[in-house]
Write a protein that holds these residues in place. Structure first.
Motif, PDB file in Angstrom:
ATOM      1  N   THR A  81      -0.237 -16.913   7.439  1.00  0.00           N
ATOM      2  CA  THR A  81      -0.848 -15.984   6.488  1.00  0.00           C
ATOM      3  C   THR A  81      -2.143 -15.444   7.069  1.00  0.00           C
ATOM      4  O   THR A  81      -2.724 -16.028   7.993  1.00  0.00           O
ATOM      5  N   GLY A  82      -2.595 -14.363   6.510  1.00  0.00           N
ATOM      6  CA  GLY A  82      -3.860 -13.763   6.908  1.00  0.00           C
ATOM      7  C   GLY A  82      -4.261 -12.738   5.876  1.00  0.00           C
ATOM      8  O   GLY A  82      -3.643 -12.622   4.808  1.00  0.00           O
ATOM      9  N   PHE A  83      -5.290 -11.958   6.199  1.00  0.00           N
ATOM     10  CA  PHE A  83      -5.793 -10.973   5.249  1.00  0.00           C
ATOM     11  C   PHE A  83      -5.701  -9.564   5.828  1.00  0.00           C
ATOM     12  O   PHE A  83      -5.972  -9.339   7.010  1.00  0.00           O
ATOM     13  N   ILE A  84      -5.295  -8.634   4.971  1.00  0.00           N
ATOM     14  CA  ILE A  84      -5.253  -7.208   5.313  1.00  0.00           C
ATOM     15  C   ILE A  84      -6.067  -6.473   4.260  1.00  0.00           C
ATOM     16  O   ILE A  84      -5.740  -6.517   3.064  1.00  0.00           O
ATOM     17  N   ASP A  85      -7.140  -5.837   4.677  1.00  0.00           N
ATOM     18  CA  ASP A  85      -8.039  -5.156   3.737  1.00  0.00           C
ATOM     19  C   ASP A  85      -8.457  -6.085   2.601  1.00  0.00           C
ATOM     20  O   ASP A  85      -8.507  -5.691   1.430  1.00  0.00           O
ATOM     21  N   GLY A  86      -8.717  -7.334   2.954  1.00  0.00           N
ATOM     22  CA  GLY A  86      -9.199  -8.291   1.970  1.00  0.00           C
ATOM     23  C   GLY A  86      -8.136  -8.943   1.109  1.00  0.00           C
ATOM     24  O   GLY A  86      -8.454  -9.763   0.242  1.00  0.00           O
ATOM     25  N   ARG A  87      -6.859  -8.590   1.340  1.00  0.00           N
ATOM     26  CA  ARG A  87      -5.772  -9.144   0.536  1.00  0.00           C
ATOM     27  C   ARG A  87      -4.920 -10.089   1.385  1.00  0.00           C
ATOM     28  O   ARG A  87      -4.555  -9.766   2.512  1.00  0.00           O
ATOM     29  N   PRO A  88      -4.545 -11.268   0.831  1.00  0.00           N
ATOM     30  CA  PRO A  88      -3.696 -12.184   1.586  1.00  0.00           C
ATOM     31  C   PRO A  88      -2.271 -11.666   1.701  1.00  0.00           C
ATOM     32  O   PRO A  88      -1.717 -11.102   0.756  1.00  0.00           O
ATOM     33  N   VAL A  89      -1.683 -11.850   2.874  1.00  0.00           N
ATOM     34  CA  VAL A  89      -0.311 -11.420   3.166  1.00  0.00           C
ATOM     35  C   VAL A  89       0.343 -12.478   4.045  1.00  0.00           C
ATOM     36  O   VAL A  89      -0.276 -12.968   4.998  1.00  0.00           O
ATOM     37  N   LEU A 245       1.163  -0.915   2.365  1.00  0.00           N
ATOM     38  CA  LEU A 245       0.550  -1.922   1.504  1.00  0.00           C
ATOM     39  C   LEU A 245      -0.620  -1.362   0.702  1.00  0.00           C
ATOM     40  O   LEU A 245      -0.941  -1.881  -0.375  1.00  0.00           O
ATOM     41  N   SER A 246      -1.254  -0.305   1.200  1.00  0.00           N
ATOM     42  CA  SER A 246      -2.399   0.271   0.488  1.00  0.00           C
ATOM     43  C   SER A 246      -2.004   0.871  -0.857  1.00  0.00           C
ATOM     44  O   SER A 246      -2.869   1.122  -1.706  1.00  0.00           O
ATOM     45  N   PHE A 247      -0.691   1.095  -1.068  1.00  0.00           N
ATOM     46  CA  PHE A 247      -0.207   1.644  -2.334  1.00  0.00           C
ATOM     47  C   PHE A 247       0.452   0.584  -3.223  1.00  0.00           C
ATOM     48  O   PHE A 247       0.802   0.880  -4.364  1.00  0.00           O
ATOM     49  N   LEU A 248       0.645  -0.626  -2.701  1.00  0.00           N
ATOM     50  CA  LEU A 248       1.459  -1.614  -3.408  1.00  0.00           C
ATOM     51  C   LEU A 248       0.619  -2.762  -3.956  1.00  0.00           C
ATOM     52  O   LEU A 248      -0.352  -3.185  -3.325  1.00  0.00           O
ATOM     53  N   PRO A 249       1.021  -3.303  -5.114  1.00  0.00           N
ATOM     54  CA  PRO A 249       0.367  -4.512  -5.617  1.00  0.00           C
ATOM     55  C   PRO A 249       0.817  -5.718  -4.810  1.00  0.00           C
ATOM     56  O   PRO A 249       1.810  -5.652  -4.076  1.00  0.00           O
ATOM     57  N   SER A 250       0.123  -6.824  -4.960  1.00  0.00           N
ATOM     58  CA  SER A 250       0.510  -8.027  -4.233  1.00  0.00           C
ATOM     59  C   SER A 250       1.755  -8.662  -4.822  1.00  0.00           C
ATOM     60  O   SER A 250       2.512  -9.330  -4.115  1.00  0.00           O
ATOM     61  N   ASN A 251       1.980  -8.465  -6.127  1.00  0.00           N
ATOM     62  CA  ASN A 251       3.161  -9.040  -6.768  1.00  0.00           C
ATOM     63  C   ASN A 251       3.483  -8.278  -8.046  1.00  0.00           C
ATOM     64  O   ASN A 251       2.753  -7.354  -8.433  1.00  0.00           O
ATOM     65  N   ASN A 252       4.545  -8.666  -8.703  1.00  0.00           N
ATOM     66  CA  ASN A 252       5.026  -7.919  -9.865  1.00  0.00           C
ATOM     67  C   ASN A 252       4.202  -8.146 -11.132  1.00  0.00           C
ATOM     68  O   ASN A 252       4.441  -7.485 -12.144  1.00  0.00           O
ATOM     69  N   MET A 253       3.255  -9.066 -11.092  1.00  0.00           N
ATOM     70  CA  MET A 253       2.401  -9.321 -12.248  1.00  0.00           C
ATOM     71  C   MET A 253       1.072  -8.575 -12.157  1.00  0.00           C
ATOM     72  O   MET A 253       0.254  -8.637 -13.074  1.00  0.00           O
ATOM     73  N   MET A 254       0.873  -7.872 -11.054  1.00  0.00           N
ATOM     74  CA  MET A 254      -0.392  -7.171 -10.838  1.00  0.00           C
ATOM     75  C   MET A 254      -0.186  -5.664 -10.884  1.00  0.00           C
ATOM     76  O   MET A 254       0.923  -5.171 -10.691  1.00  0.00           O
ATOM     77  N   ASP A 255      -1.274  -4.943 -11.136  1.00  0.00           N
ATOM     78  CA  ASP A 255      -1.236  -3.493 -11.038  1.00  0.00           C
ATOM     79  C   ASP A 255      -1.402  -3.074  -9.584  1.00  0.00           C
ATOM     80  O   ASP A 255      -1.992  -3.815  -8.782  1.00  0.00           O
ATOM     81  N   PRO A 256      -0.907  -1.890  -9.222  1.00  0.00           N
ATOM     82  CA  PRO A 256      -1.131  -1.382  -7.868  1.00  0.00           C
ATOM     83  C   PRO A 256      -2.629  -1.187  -7.619  1.00  0.00           C
ATOM     84  O   PRO A 256      -3.423  -1.170  -8.570  1.00  0.00           O
ATOM     85  N   PRO A 257      -3.036  -1.006  -6.383  1.00  0.00           N
ATOM     86  CA  PRO A 257      -4.458  -0.823  -6.065  1.00  0.00           C
ATOM     87  C   PRO A 257      -4.952   0.586  -6.429  1.00  0.00           C
ATOM     88  O   PRO A 257      -5.178   1.433  -5.561  1.00  0.00           O
ATOM     89  N   HIS A 258      -5.081   0.827  -7.745  1.00  0.00           N
ATOM     90  CA  HIS A 258      -5.613   2.102  -8.206  1.00  0.00           C
ATOM     91  C   HIS A 258      -7.066   2.261  -7.752  1.00  0.00           C
ATOM     92  O   HIS A 258      -7.770   1.267  -7.496  1.00  0.00           O
ATOM     93  N   ARG A 259      -7.528   3.488  -7.698  1.00  0.00           N
ATOM     94  CA  ARG A 259      -8.936   3.782  -7.377  1.00  0.00           C
ATOM     95  C   ARG A 259      -9.484   4.696  -8.466  1.00  0.00           C
ATOM     96  O   ARG A 259      -9.814   5.864  -8.227  1.00  0.00           O
ATOM     97  N   ILE A 260      -9.573   4.157  -9.654  1.00  0.00           N
ATOM     98  CA  ILE A 260      -9.916   4.962 -10.826  1.00  0.00           C
ATOM     99  C   ILE A 260     -11.424   5.059 -10.980  1.00  0.00           C
ATOM    100  O   ILE A 260     -12.124   4.048 -11.060  1.00  0.00           O
TER     101      ILE A 260
END
Length: 517
Positions: A81-89, A245-260
């Motif tokens: 595992t590691g981090f991409i833009d601060g998110r674990p993958v 990945l910049s458009f996708l959430p980490s899992n199905n319980m999360m919202d996508p990475p919106h920039r509102i």
């Protein structure tokens, strides 16, 4: 208790062997071809210093067929595992430099461990496929390993995003793991994916073909539709993973990475007023419309070369991540055929399971007519779009730009199929069929008696549009919720998305629906 020097040295020695993989010569050979090693791919994938490896010292102790006492560093696959833009993958990377990256029992278990971790932690998983296939020396154990990987691919489907990168050979049963994931990226050179290679096909069927025809990235991107993106090289493949990945959430319980942003800017875009021609027969590139709607014209098109009569991909509108689905008038006049239906339906279902709102841009003259389409099952395939949209519970916004005819109008997410908002432009035509076809059916007598049949056909077509196809007729029946100028479209979508962010919709309890496959 202090660790003795002997133990410390032994650890470092074993680490060095594992980290070296297939050795310097094999690494140099790959570099000479512009390719990365398995470990370098993970190094490029993750932010520096964040990779934690699982199973560095793993290797299967086999005594079969000349494999006795053979050192197989990391058992031919690197996982962790590691981090991409601060998110674990989570990720795995098959090492072709170690026994051809072949899959055996321990190799498979390492991949399964990475997939299991992704499911438990709720993080995306990325797999770099570069393998000669099953490790023959391990017999049924290797086949069992593939089955265990496939099973986990299915269990994770709709739970966490799964991305496959084909960066080398991926043959036979091995190809089914990527096929079970959400997105496949394949490098243009040095990669192949197939069930039966040219030699087998020729031996069994007598048909002669090349690897480029059946297993190349170009073949899969444009003909079979098995992959979603072509990468020019390994580095480009990693960049595509990052962008996706910049458009996708980490899992199905999360919202996508919106920039509102707190304040939504409402600005008309006058360019849209001129972008789509009034003449319903004149083509235009729908991607130009999408780019005007997407923030900063940032649009990631998916499956660009396959079924190009429909365009799908990701973007943001007012900071909200959305999936775009749009008819493409420059290809087959934007009609829906078998491949376009499959392409759009699966994308809609992906967006739905990962909480990504869907924006549908409609300019569709109907389903593609023809004997071949009917015999190949256009009814079954077209029904996939109806099923996908009707079962989706995410926010759904439909914009009817020009033509919206017949069953294809419904398949492009009409109000009846569950659209939360349907917006039409003044150029929209919503009807059972196109004006010309309707004239041939409704006004046969008038046409037969006309001196100038061309002029009469035009007159009657205009009359049909006014009486039966105007967007105001649909708006009067609430099949269209608003009619706006094209310039107002982005603001209308952005405002609607903000209002639908809290949408909740439940369906009858069931295991799952039975989509027509």
């Amino acid at each position: 208790m202090a660790i003795s020097k002997a133990l410390a040295d032994e650890l470092e020695k074993r680490r060095a062997v594992a980290l070296e993989g297939g050795g310097k010569k094999k690494a140099d050979d790959r570099h000479a071809k512009g390719r990365m090693t398995a470990r370098e791919r993970l190094g490029a994938l993750y932010s520096k210093g964040t990779f934690q490896e699982f199973g560095l010292h793993a290797q299967h102790k086999t005594r079969h067929f000349g494999m006795a006492d053979k050192v197989i560093p990391t058992d031919g696959v690197i996982t962790g595992t590691g981090f991409i833009d601060g998110r674990p993958v989570a990720a795995f990377s098959q090492d072709f430099g170690v026994v051809g990256g072949s899959l055996g029992e321990v190799h498979a278990k390492k991949i399964c461990n990475a997939l299991d971790h992704a499911g438990k932690a709720g993080v995306p998983v990325v797999g770099f496929n570069d393998s000669g296939g099953a490790r023959i020396q391990e017999g049924v154990g290797a086949l069992s390993g593939y089955g265990q990987v496939f099973y986990r691919n299915v269990q994770l489907s709709g739970v966490v995003p799964q991305i496959s990168v084909i960066a080398g050979p991926c043959a036979g049963g091995a190809a089914y793991s990527p096929a079970l994931t959400d997105f496949i990226i394949m490098t243009r050179e040095h990669a192949s994916m197939f069930i039966c290679g040219p030699e087998v096909i020729r031996a069994v069927t007598g048909q002669v073909c090349t690897m480029d025809e059946i297993g190349s990235a170009q073949a899969h991107a444009s003909v079979s539709g098995n992959i979603h993106f072509i990468a020019e090289n390994d580095a480009h493949a990693v960049a595509l993973v990052h962008r996706l990945l910049s458009f996708l959430p980490s899992n199905n319980m999360m919202d996508p990475p919106h920039r509102i942003e707190p304040d939504l800017k409402i600005v008309d875009d006058v360019v849209l007023d001129e972008l789509v021609p009034d003449d319903p027969k004149k083509p235009y590139d729908c991607r130009e419309v999408i780019k005007r709607l997407a923030d900063e014209a940032d649009f990631l098109e998916v499956m660009e070369q396959f079924a190009a009569n429909i365009v799908i991909g990701f973007g943001r509108v007012g900071g909200v991540v959305v999936g775009f689905v749009a008819n493409q008038p420059t290809v087959k006049a934007g009609t829906l055929d078998i491949d376009a239906s499959d392409k759009a339906a699966r994308f809609v279902r992906f967006c739905n399971v990962y909480n990504i709102p869907i924006v549908t841009l409609v300019d569709v003259p109907g389903f593609l007519p023809g004997i071949n389409e009917e015999r190949r099952g256009i009814i079954r395939h077209g029904a996939k779009m109806l099923f996908a949209y009707a079962s989706a519970t995410v926010p759904k916004i439909t914009v009817i730009m020009r033509k919206a005819y017949g069953g294809a109008y419904l398949a492009m997410c009409s109000e009846d199929m569950g659209a939360d908002r349907v917006i039409a432009w003044p150029t929209a035509e919503i009807a059972v069929m196109g004006a010309e076809g309707a004239v041939n059916i409704l006004y046969r007598k008038e046409m037969a008696e006309a001196d100038d049949k061309v002029a009469k056909a035009k007159e009657l077509a205009d009359e049909y549009r006014t009486q039966f196809a105007t967007p105001y007729l649909s708006a009067g029946m609430l099949a269209v919720h608003d009619i706006i100028q094209p310039r107002e479209t982005k603001s209308a979508i952005a405002l609607t998305l903000r209002g639908l962010m809290s949408k909740r919709e439940t369906r009858p309890p069931k295991k799952h629906g039975n989509i027509p496959l």
